[in-house]
Design an enzyme around this catalytic site. Structure first.
Site, mmCIF file in Angstrom:
data_model
loop_
_atom_site.group_PDB
_atom_site.id
_atom_site.type_symbol
_atom_site.label_atom_id
_atom_site.label_comp_id
_atom_site.label_asym_id
_atom_site.label_seq_id
_atom_site.Cartn_x
_atom_site.Cartn_y
_atom_site.Cartn_z
ATOM 1 N N ASP A 246 1.017 6.537 -3.852
ATOM 2 C CA ASP A 246 2.352 7.088 -3.666
ATOM 3 C C ASP A 246 3.162 6.599 -4.869
ATOM 4 O OD1 ASP A 246 4.620 8.320 -2.862
ATOM 5 O OD2 ASP A 246 4.633 7.496 -0.827
HETATM 6 C C1 BGC Z 1 7.045 9.955 -1.397
HETATM 7 C C2 BGC Z 1 5.867 10.924 -1.502
HETATM 8 C C3 BGC Z 1 6.115 11.873 -2.641
HETATM 9 C C4 BGC Z 1 6.295 11.085 -3.907
HETATM 10 C C5 BGC Z 1 6.553 11.942 -5.119
HETATM 11 C C6 BGC Z 1 7.348 9.291 -2.699
HETATM 12 O O1 BGC Z 1 8.547 8.596 -2.630
HETATM 13 O O2 BGC Z 1 6.763 8.984 -0.406
HETATM 14 O O3 BGC Z 1 5.713 11.618 -0.303
HETATM 15 O O4 BGC Z 1 5.058 12.788 -2.738
HETATM 16 O O5 BGC Z 1 7.399 10.212 -3.761
HETATM 17 O O6 BGC Z 1 7.842 12.457 -5.081
#
Ligand code: BGC
Length: 776
Positions: A246
């Site tokens: 993530d």
């Molecule tokens: C989120 C993800 C997301 C990623 C990219 C993170 O903060 O938890 O779900 O895909 O950012 O934006």
């Protein structure tokens, strides 16, 4: 298309066709390390001299949020217009994999048109508590619903040559302290509730990528957990793709890479790459681990390059925005759940004079905040849609409240006047955007006080109130008995407003079902006492009893149960038959057949649900667990036999003694119905169990030894004489004695008065029993 995926067709074909291992072997250590981190917020690293292009990964999940120019990650910056499909909260309520596969395909078309190689979704975390601020991005409180629907989304998306990113792996069920809190989960709930959906999607749909979560799981950051990312995900489930972090989830990159975290996102300006190179140099990281991570990145890029030019799908440079808007409308209508409809107040006739009250009718809440924020191609609102059906002359409007809660008192009076003057009031209430978001959790399950006060005033003026709800999660409904109808519209995406009108006026016969229980009060919810934890730990103390499993086990009242949702027609169930599929052993589950009849006068769709349970079980179980479902469309008067397969692996529990899935043999109850608390038919089925042979030891209980085919008869005989001796003492009756002795460790029998055996004799007996079966 962006230029990232634009090597010439000839280059791309050569690159995509070469072996990834061969490509990686030709790279320097520095190039390999560079590949395992992003080049920017949204792109992977290119290695030009080796012909490796960069690809774009972007959010997701319910639309394409492609940022051009300066990227800011949190969604404040503009992104290209894209269809905002209903978020997962509404998609989950459709209970329809066929529809979700179509949504996945449309997402894939849009991603391809924008040159996106991987769309970051779906999110399938379990809704452990309704307070989780990100529940709008998740499908259900049930792992089978999450797994089946998640697979459909992945399959649809990937059919277009665009990769999915199954997220957030794993046990990321709250936003509070999400970057570091440890979700402390026992093995059974972890496997049976929190990992089961992920396992299903990996095994059924092979997502190109899995995204690890931010949190720790039982103390270990998921971004560096070899058990989770390698033993479970790859070795047990057969995952073949790439694990991406993530955004910002990496704790220690040098620990994470060999644990199975292939790609770190976003870029961190080469710092991680430098650490990896240094670690190889000083021997703390095996060069092969780096090569493997780099190879998986190359494989992903190859898939994306091949997908962008795939001949198995029509080349798409653009997409049909009108058709996708129509699909978004269909999905939102199918996700809306009719909770209550007394005296068939709905559907409305076009001639009805309606007062539309509530700012949400004019200013819809249609998606959640955070990384999933889509810049929609257009936006429908319910007020316009109602006017379109009924005609402006039959529709009055009053905002009733401001979404930010200001001006509370002043707006009520015009709303009451409008209500008093109408046949039916359509009252649009819901959660303001500031109440729920990625990044924080809700504080309570209540609607804003000014909305509840408005409701009271409106109901006093006109009792015919239809409440239409908007929000990414469930809310307490203290007014449920005071109004004749409630329609839960969730967050409906860009066409949610017109979809609501479709349902209100009957163009769509509602078939949405609750993929999460609506409780009476927050205090009743399973995780109430253990959410969101303290000092960096959240203990999942409710164990297996998540969602409806909890309320059913406690026989507790709920506002509306899991699986509930009304229709404008009625369905009858008959002829339930349950058959064990196959002779037992792997592959054999249950085949459930039931005839469903549309007994009303209008076409409709029923979500047939199959639950199983066991009255006598050696392990703790919820009274009923969903094991299969089908969404079936039936014309008025039509009957159809519906067949639902329950997979054998879905009957299994995680056995702590042997650390694997075990199907308990014996009689299962199979319930079929329209919701978890509207069971229409039930039957029993005999299921052949898996064998668990544990070596017997001096610590084994007498009951365990008695169950053994070799040692059992001998022990039972010895116990018979012991019992006869004890009978004279009047201490226990035979029954009580048997119960007490069942848990008595066999080794402790030696030397017990009246039991003339030695420890050696007992050991010999156990050795004979253990040796009798090679399986031990
Ligand atoms: C989120 C993800 C997301 C990623 C990219 C993170 O903060 O938890 O779900 O895909 O950012 O934006």
């Amino acid at each position: 298309m962006t230029d990232t995926l634009e090597p010439t067709a000839a280059d791309a074909t050569t690159f995509a066709a070469r072996g990834a291992a061969e490509i990686v072997a030709e790279l320097t250590l520095e190039e390999q390390a560079a590949l395992t981190s992003g080049a920017s917020f949204w792109t992977t690293q290119a290695v030009e001299r080796a012909g490796i292009p960069a690809i774009v990964l972007t959010d997701g999940p319910h639309g394409v949020r492609l940022q051009k120019g300066s990227a800011d990650h949190l969604g404040i910056g503009d992104s290209v217009p894209a269809t905002c499909f209903p978020p997962a909260v509404a998609l989950g309520s459709t209970f329809d994999p066929e529809l979700l596969e179509r949504v996945g395909r449309a997402l894939g078309e849009e991603a391809r048109a924008e040159g996106v190689g991987v769309l970051l979704g779906p999110g399938i975390n379990i809704k452990r508590s309704p307070l989780c601020g990100r529940n709008f991005e998740y499908l259900s409180e049930d792992p089978i619903v999450s797994g089946v629907l998640g697979s459909a989304l992945v399959t649809g998306l990937q059919s277009q040559g665009v990769g999915a990113s199954l997220k957030h792996f794993a046990a990321n069920n709250q936003e509070h302290d999400r970057m570091s809190a440890s979700s402390d989960v026992d093995p059974r709930p972890l496997r049976e509730i929190y990992l089961r959906g992920f396992q299903r999607v990996v095994e059924d749909a092979q997502p190109w990528t899995v995204m690890c979560s931010y949190n720790r799981l039982n103390g270990v950051y998921t971004s560096e957990d070899p058990w989770l990312l390698t033993s479970v995900l790859r070795e047990e489930w057969g995952f073949e793709g790439l694990v991406v972090s993530d955004w910002g989830a990496v704790n220690d990159r040098v620990v994470g890479l060999p644990a199975g975290l292939d790609l770190e996102m976003p870029s961190n300006d080469g710092r991680s790459a430098a650490k990896l190179v240094a670690a190889v140099a000083d021997g703390s990281l095996d060069a092969q681990a780096l090569e493997l991570g780099a190879r998986r990145v190359v494989e992903l890029v190859q898939k994306a390059v091949a997908g962008a030019r795939s001949s198995s799908v029509e080349p798409v440079e653009t997409y049909d925005a009108d058709a996708h808007h129509a699909l978004a409308r269909e999905a939102a209508g199918r996700g809306a759940v009719l909770l209550k409809n007394d005296d068939a107040i709905l559907p409305l006739a076009a001639e009805t004079r309606v007062a539309v009250i509530g700012e949400f009718a004019r200013t819809p809440r249609y998606q959640g905040a955070g990384s999933s924020l889509i810049n929609p191609t257009r936006l429908d609102n319910a007020l316009d849609a109602v006017i379109e059906v009924a005609g402006a002359e039959r529709v009055s409007f009053a905002p009733g409240f401001m979404i930010d809660g200001s001006d509370a008192a002043g707006l009520v009076e015009p709303a009451v006047t409008a209500a008093a003057d109408a046949d039916v009031v359509l009252l649009f209430l819901g959660l303001p955007g500031s109440y729920e978001s990625e990044g924080f959790d809700r504080e309570n399950l209540r609607l804003p006080v000014e909305q509840l006060a408005l409701l009271d005033a409106v109901v006093a003026a006109n009792a015919n109130v239809v409440v239409v709800l908007a929000g990414g999660g469930v809310v307490e409904l203290p007014f449920a008995d005071d109004v004749p109808a409630i329609l839960e519209g969730w967050l409906g995406g860009q066409a949610g407003g017109s979809a609501i009108a479709d349902v209100l006026y009957g163009a769509v016969n509602p078939s949405g079902r609750l993929a999460e229980t609506i409780p009476l009060r927050l205090e009743d919810t399973p995780a109430f006492l253990e959410f969101p934890g303290e000092f960096g730990h959240v203990r999942y103390g409710e164990g297996l009893f998540v969602g409806y499993r909890w309320y059913d086990a406690r026989d507790a009242a709920v506002r509306y149960p899991f699986g509930h949702g009304l229709s404008y027609t009625t369905f009858e169930y008959s002829g339930l038959e349950v058959e064990a599929a196959g002779p037992g052993g792997p592959g054999s589950g249950l085949v459930v057949r039931v005839t469903v009849t549309n007994a009303g006068s209008r076409a409709g769709r029923e979500v047939v649900q199959v639950y199983t349970g066991r009255t006598a079980s050696a392990v703790q179980r919820a009274p009923r667990e969903l094991k299969g479902f089908a969404s079936v469309e039936l014309a008025a008067g039509e009957s159809r036999e519906v067949e639902i397969t329950v997979r054998r692996e879905d009957l299994a529990y995680w056995d702590l003694r042997v650390d694997r899935w075990i199907v308990e043999g014996g009689e299962y109850t199979v319930e079929v119905g329209s919701s978890s608390r509207d069971v229409r038919l039930s039957a029993t089925a005999e299921v052949a169990g898996d064998t668990v042979r544990l070596p017997l030891s001096l610590g084994s209980s007498i009951a365990e030894v008695a169950a053994d085919p070799i040692a059992g008869p001998i022990v039972m005989q010895a116990m018979g004489s012991f019992a006869a001796g004890m009978a004279d003492t009047d201490i226990f009756d035979a029954d009580g004695l048997e119960k007490m002795m069942a848990s008595f460790p066999i080794g402790k029998l030696a030397g017990f008065p009246g039991v003339p055996v030695t420890p050696d004799q007992i050991q010999q007996l156990l050795d004979a029993a253990n040796g009798a079966d090679g399986a031990r």
